[in-house]
Enzyme design. Structure first.
Site, mmCIF file in Angstrom:
data_model
loop_
_atom_site.group_PDB
_atom_site.id
_atom_site.type_symbol
_atom_site.label_atom_id
_atom_site.label_comp_id
_atom_site.label_asym_id
_atom_site.label_seq_id
_atom_site.Cartn_x
_atom_site.Cartn_y
_atom_site.Cartn_z
ATOM 1 N N CYS A 320 0.840 -1.202 0.000
ATOM 2 C CA CYS A 320 0.000 0.000 0.000
ATOM 3 C C CYS A 320 0.879 1.257 0.000
ATOM 4 O O CYS A 320 1.825 1.359 0.783
ATOM 5 C CB CYS A 320 -0.909 0.006 1.228
ATOM 6 S SG CYS A 320 -2.013 1.428 1.316
ATOM 7 N N ARG A 419 -12.853 1.127 -4.928
ATOM 8 C CA ARG A 419 -12.369 1.130 -3.545
ATOM 9 C C ARG A 419 -11.821 2.488 -3.148
ATOM 10 O O ARG A 419 -11.823 2.856 -1.981
ATOM 11 C CB ARG A 419 -11.282 0.060 -3.403
ATOM 12 C CG ARG A 419 -10.804 -0.147 -1.973
ATOM 13 C CD ARG A 419 -9.804 -1.298 -1.919
ATOM 14 N NE ARG A 419 -9.602 -1.748 -0.557
ATOM 15 C CZ ARG A 419 -8.655 -1.296 0.262
ATOM 16 N NH1 ARG A 419 -7.846 -0.347 -0.166
ATOM 17 N NH2 ARG A 419 -8.531 -1.777 1.473
#
Length: 504
Positions: A320, A419
């Site tokens: 991430c 998302r």
């Protein structure tokens, strides 16, 4: 001007546990790792539990049906990823739910007119060497016989001949009738020395199959996570865009838990989606959401959105890059302590307990332990499970070692723009919040989890705790310096793994 939080943003690697008194009852065999997933009132029991505090991240490179089955067998829960069509996600859920403990819906079925060559191709596709033969080739057709790899010699037979020439006909197969208990079915298998017992209804339709190997498997996995129908439990990731279409299909397929999947969950979009699901399904399905990193966000999702559990963590995952790209997030330890404190305060004020999940920032078993000590009810991980044989990506050799591809849901490869969108009309991914990478293959889910679970239980005994709540309540943590971190490793010795060449 901006509000500045003076506290430094901390990570799990900056803390150690101080052992507490271990009494005679503090033995690994007495430790329970059950963890609540759904909200509950003081004095009551939650509707949904985990038998071990592990769930998978809702990612393409992590959570397919094979992973869900393997993890449920160990007592955890996988969240089938939502960055796919509604139909394909529902089919994955249905595949997991077909694995009823002991009673398995037959998914490798033949018609008597199918060729042996077709049967061999089906075996290669499904991996199942025992196949039911029904009148119409469907799961619940009239049972006519059974074909196993003992009924033919693959390289010597005429593959164009029909299955009916090779199968064992129904009148020569040991059968069970609908209503038979699993114990009775296993006794019959044992008595008649058979590997498989087809279960038929009164009209002769195939209802299920009971296998000897599943009995052995269940005995070896007593913590299996099952629903009320003795099927494996499974979760599903959802987004805030197409939930009105997606959720009904997933619930119909059998999803036990839903989780709103977003890089930042402190939003009205999650509230609206969660309340819609709650109004339609009540408490029949657990609903989670997030992610958050501070108390205000937790309280909003717990109180306004009425979520069952809240995920904690922004930007701490191994693939991430949200913090790098957007400058938002918080050190995972600081986020966990802040949210856990708010969770406990909310419980004290309302008598309602909302479980929290630590998502990201967990690079080893020790950090999983610290997260649980800081108040996480369970942990969600991607890389940990992506490295196992059951993750859905292909194995490949790089420099003589076996790896698997691993990519973030915010990467271009996943194209999971839902998302990360803030709800506008834009339907494109303007920038990435995840990367595309590779991870080494480390083994089966069972083997990896067995080691981690053993470590957690051993530490809990060191902390004078027999369950996860006692562990968090009893935990005493100390901050460590850079030098104490170095001190905790090996020193003044030659390491067999690092310092001494293998050919010496």
């Amino acid at each position: 001007m901006a509000t500045i939080i003076d506290e430094v943003s901390r990570t799990f690697s900056e803390y150690l546990l101080i052992p507490r008194l271990s009494r005679s009852e503090h033995q690994v065999k007495n430790v329970s790792l059950r963890a609540p997933v759904s909200r509950y009132k003081a004095g009551a029991e939650p509707e949904f539990w985990l038998n071990i505090p592990f769930v998978t991240a809702s990612m393409q490179s992590v959570s397919g049906p094979d992973m869900a089955i393997a993890l449920a067998r160990e007592g955890g829960l996988a969240f089938i990823y939502c960055s796919q069509t509604v139909k394909s996600q529902a089919e994955m859920i249905a595949k997991v739910k077909s694995h009823k403990a002991g009673f398995v819906a037959s998914d490798s079925n033949l018609k008597p007119t199918d060729t042996l060559g077709y049967a061999l191709n089906l075996r290669r596709k499904t991996g199942h060497s025992t196949m039911a033969v029904t009148g119409d080739g469907t799961t619940n057709g009239i049972f006519l016989g059974i074909l196993t790899d003992k009924d033919y010699w693959e390289f010597d037979e005429d593959l164009s001949r029909p299955v009916s020439d090779f199968m064992t006909p129904a009148d020569k197969v040991v059968l069970g009738q609908t209503g038979i208990s699993l114990h009775e079915a296993n006794v019959l298998l044992h008595k008649r020395k058979k590997e498989c017992l087809p279960i038929l209804d009164q009209e002769g339709h195939l209802q299920a199959m009971v296998f000897k190997k599943d009995y052995v498997d269940h005995r070896n996995n007593p913590d299996e996570l099952l629903d009320v129908q003795k099927r494996f439990a499974v979760g599903a990731g959802i987004n805030t865009h197409d939930y009105r279409e997606r959720v009904p299909a997933l619930v119909d397929a059998g999803a036990d838990v839903l989780c709103l999947d977003a890089s930042d969950g402190y939003s009205e979009f999650q509230k609206e989606a969660a309340l819609w699901i709650r109004e339609k399904y009540g408490n029949s399905v657990a609903i989670g959401g997030g992610n958050v990193v501070h108390g205000d966000a937790f309280r909003y999702l717990a109180e306004e959105a009425q979520l069952d559990f809240v995920k904690v963590g922004i930007g701490g995952g191994s693939i991430c890059i949200t913090r790098e790209q957007k400058g938002i997030g918080r050190g995972q330890a600081s986020a966990m302590m802040a949210v856990a404190a708010e969770r406990d305060l909310y419980y004290k004020e309302t008598g309602i307990y909302i479980p929290i999940c630590s998502d990201g920032g967990l690079s080893n078993d020790t950090q999983i332990i610290i997260a649980l000590a800081m108040g996480a009810d369970f942990v969600m991980m991607g890389r940990y499970f992506a490295m196992t044989n059951e993750s859905p990506t292909p194995r490949m050799s790089i420099g003589g070692r076996v790896y698997k591809p691993y990519w973030g849901e915010g990467s271009n490869r996943a194209r999971n723009w839902q998302r990360y969108s803030q709800g506008g009309a834009d339907t494109g991914l303007k920038f990435e919040e995840g990367v595309d990478a590779y991870v080494p293959v480390v083994g089966n889910v069972k083997d990896v989890l067995d080691l981690t679970v053993s470590k957690i239980k051993a530490v809990m005994c060191n902390m004078g705790s027999l369950n996860l709540k006692e562990f968090a309540d009893n935990a005493v943590l100390t901050r460590i310096s850079e030098q104490s971190f170095v001190e905790g490793g090996t020193s003044n010795v030659l390491s067999l793994d690092k310092d001494i060449p293998r050919n010496v």
